[in-house]
Write a protein that holds these residues in place. Structure first.
Motif, PDB file in Angstrom:
ATOM      1  N   SER A 128       0.825  -1.205   0.000  1.00  7.10           N
ATOM      2  CA  SER A 128       0.000   0.000   0.000  1.00  7.10           C
ATOM      3  C   SER A 128       0.862   1.259   0.000  1.00  7.10           C
ATOM      4  CB  SER A 128      -0.922  -0.010   1.223  1.00  7.10           C
ATOM      5  OG  SER A 128      -1.659   1.193   1.318  1.00  7.10           O
ATOM      6  N   LEU A 129       1.942   1.241   0.787  1.00  5.13           N
ATOM      7  CA  LEU A 129       2.811   2.417   0.860  1.00  5.13           C
ATOM      8  C   LEU A 129       3.550   2.644  -0.460  1.00  5.13           C
ATOM      9  CD1 LEU A 129       3.681   4.565   2.953  1.00  5.13           C
ATOM     10  CD2 LEU A 129       5.671   3.142   3.446  1.00  5.13           C
ATOM     11  N   ARG A 130       3.832   1.574  -1.191  1.00  3.97           N
ATOM     12  CA  ARG A 130       4.508   1.742  -2.488  1.00  3.97           C
ATOM     13  C   ARG A 130       3.585   2.363  -3.526  1.00  3.97           C
ATOM     14  NH1 ARG A 130       6.591  -3.482  -1.351  1.00  3.97           N
ATOM     15  NH2 ARG A 130       5.256  -4.457  -2.919  1.00  3.97           N
ATOM     16  N   THR A 131       2.303   2.026  -3.483  1.00  2.63           N
ATOM     17  CA  THR A 131       1.375   2.592  -4.466  1.00  2.63           C
ATOM     18  C   THR A 131       0.823   3.945  -4.036  1.00  2.63           C
ATOM     19  OG1 THR A 131      -0.417   1.283  -3.466  1.00  2.63           O
ATOM     20  CG2 THR A 131       0.705   0.351  -5.385  1.00  2.63           C
ATOM     21  N   HIS A 132       0.925   4.254  -2.745  1.00  4.41           N
ATOM     22  CA  HIS A 132       0.495   5.564  -2.229  1.00  4.41           C
ATOM     23  C   HIS A 132       1.626   6.113  -1.362  1.00  4.41           C
ATOM     24  CE1 HIS A 132      -3.237   3.327  -3.091  1.00  4.41           C
ATOM     25  NE2 HIS A 132      -3.705   4.502  -3.487  1.00  4.41           N
ATOM     26  N   PRO A 133       2.752   6.476  -1.978  1.00  5.72           N
ATOM     27  CA  PRO A 133       3.947   6.857  -1.206  1.00  5.72           C
ATOM     28  C   PRO A 133       3.757   8.134  -0.401  1.00  5.72           C
ATOM     29  CG  PRO A 133       4.252   7.351  -3.533  1.00  5.72           C
ATOM     30  CD  PRO A 133       2.976   6.572  -3.432  1.00  5.72           C
ATOM     31  N   GLU A 134       4.221   8.084   0.845  1.00  9.60           N
ATOM     32  CA  GLU A 134       4.180   9.249   1.720  1.00  9.60           C
ATOM     33  C   GLU A 134       5.580   9.726   2.079  1.00  9.60           C
ATOM     34  OE1 GLU A 134       1.726   8.610   5.165  1.00  9.60           O
ATOM     35  OE2 GLU A 134       0.436   7.208   4.089  1.00  9.60           O
ATOM     36  N   TYR A 135       6.570   8.868   1.892  1.00  6.25           N
ATOM     37  CA  TYR A 135       7.936   9.177   2.314  1.00  6.25           C
ATOM     38  C   TYR A 135       8.902   8.932   1.151  1.00  6.25           C
ATOM     39  CZ  TYR A 135       5.336   8.062   6.576  1.00  6.25           C
ATOM     40  OH  TYR A 135       4.381   7.998   7.549  1.00  6.25           O
ATOM     41  N   PRO A 136      10.046   9.597   1.162  1.00  4.54           N
ATOM     42  CA  PRO A 136      11.025   9.414   0.078  1.00  4.54           C
ATOM     43  C   PRO A 136      11.824   8.122   0.230  1.00  4.54           C
ATOM     44  CG  PRO A 136      11.873  10.986   1.655  1.00  4.54           C
ATOM     45  CD  PRO A 136      10.467  10.661   2.102  1.00  4.54           C
ATOM     46  N   MET A 137      11.119   7.016   0.118  1.00  6.41           N
ATOM     47  CA  MET A 137      11.773   5.711   0.203  1.00  6.41           C
ATOM     48  C   MET A 137      10.855   4.670  -0.428  1.00  6.41           C
ATOM     49  SD  MET A 137      11.184   4.411   4.114  1.00  6.41           S
ATOM     50  CE  MET A 137       9.519   4.100   4.749  1.00  6.41           C
TER      51      MET A 137
END
Length: 353
Positions: A283-292
């Motif tokens: 989920s974080l990869r498809t909706h990135p919140e951070y520069p990583m």
């Protein structure tokens, strides 16, 4: 016991195709220095032409969509890697992982599985602890790599624990297999200049350091100084899995400024908690919140395998020779590092043709 496949020499990835990809990626990386955002998008578009396969098509399509947003935090993550990493290291590791591992290797795996009674994972996780009596040796890991490449496995995650004393021999193994991609998770110990120099020679590899480890800051500083590709990994268990999948820890991880980060479930973590953490990473990869970019070692390995060959399997060879899969840990197989036998035991197919 020795596997008959151990001495087979695989044909290997196509040298001409790899040379074309090498030249194109090298040009793309140079252009990024002039116009980062446009060139990163162009390099991703080019990747879809050269690096085929079920998994890479899906990944590159997602990346293309994300990079259409000029404010995407991925640009900062990519620019960090470009700024801190030697171009050849980025190129060699990326091609070995994307082309050899996920494109060519995926094709070979699918072909082999048609006639075998077991599944073949796209990547092997191999664990070694040089302080463990009668534990796996570097020579046995090298045998696994030789056997694995014959089956189409070109990606290897090496988890080193206990002591860093065998890092030199591990890097020799990496250099002997330039067609493969290696990700080495290192224990929390400071690297000396000789060890750093040995790692720098392995341009088909990435090293990873423990999240908030006592030696991490100094080791990361050495990687940046020598422009070596690196990342950060964090081990989680049942007691802190919820803090990860509830998004309470990722921001702190991002503060370490590593473009690529990896979460690793410990041996006591439940399958349920591991699945939740892996879902959070996706989920974080498809909706990135951070520069990583954040991955879960076991969860994403299973997902990639499902896309490559429609199998959901994971294989980890522990320090003592035990087998860890998605469903169980199988003990008492220290007598062999024959992948043919280990996959037959740990990854049997229900209805082999």
């Amino acid at each position: 016991m020795k596997n008959s496949r151990d001495d087979n020499k695989p044909q290997g990835p196509n040298n001409i195709t790899r040379a074309l990809i090498d030249a194109s990626v090298d040009r793309g990386l140079r252009e990024i220095e002039e116009d980062p955002k446009r060139s990163i998008r162009k390099l991703t578009d080019m990747g879809r032409m050269f690096i085929k396969g079920r998994f890479m098509d899906e990944v590159l399509s997602i990346v293309q969509d994300l990079l259409r947003n000029d404010d995407s935090p991925y640009y900062e993550a990519i620019e960090q890697m470009l700024r801190n990493t030697d171009r050849k290291n980025l190129k060699d590791f990326g091609i070995s992982f994307g082309y050899s591992g996920l494109t060519y290797g995926g094709k070979v795996i699918r072909e082999h599985e048609l006639s075998l009674p077991y599944h073949i994972p796209w990547a092997l996780t191999l664990r070694i602890n040089p302080t463990l009596k009668d534990g796996l040796s570097v020579s046995e890991l090298e045998s696994c790599v030789r056997q694995g490449t014959a089956m189409g496995i070109y990606c290897y995650f090496i988890r080193l624990s206990g002591a860093i004393t065998c890092i030199g021999r591990l890097m020799d193994l990496v250099k002997q297999h330039p067609e493969c991609a290696f990700v080495s998770l290192l224990p929390d110990e400071p690297l000396n200049p000789v060890q750093v120099a040995g790692i720098k020679e392995c341009t088909n590899s990435m090293v990873m350091f423990q999240n908030r480890g006592a030696a991490t800051a100094d080791n990361v500083s050495a990687m940046k100084k020598n422009k070596i590709l690196y990342g950060i990994y964090a081990v989680y268990g049942n007691e802190d899995a919820a803090a990860w999948y509830n998004d309470q820890k990722a921001e702190g991880l991002a503060e370490l400024n590593a473009g690529i980060n990896l979460l690793v479930s410990d041996d006591t973590c439940s399958k349920r908690n591991g699945a939740k953490v892996a879902k959070y990473c996706r989920s974080l990869r498809t909706h990135p919140e951070y520069p990583m970019i954040l991955f879960d070692l076991a969860g994403d390995a299973v997902q990639i395998n499902h896309i490559i060959s429609e199998d959901e399997c994971y294989f980890e060879l522990l320090e003592n020779g035990d087998i860890k899969t998605t469903t169980e840990t199988i003990s008492d197989f220290r007598h062999t590092t024959s992948l043919d036998q280990l996959f037959t035991i740990g990854l049997p197919r229900e209805n082999p043709s």
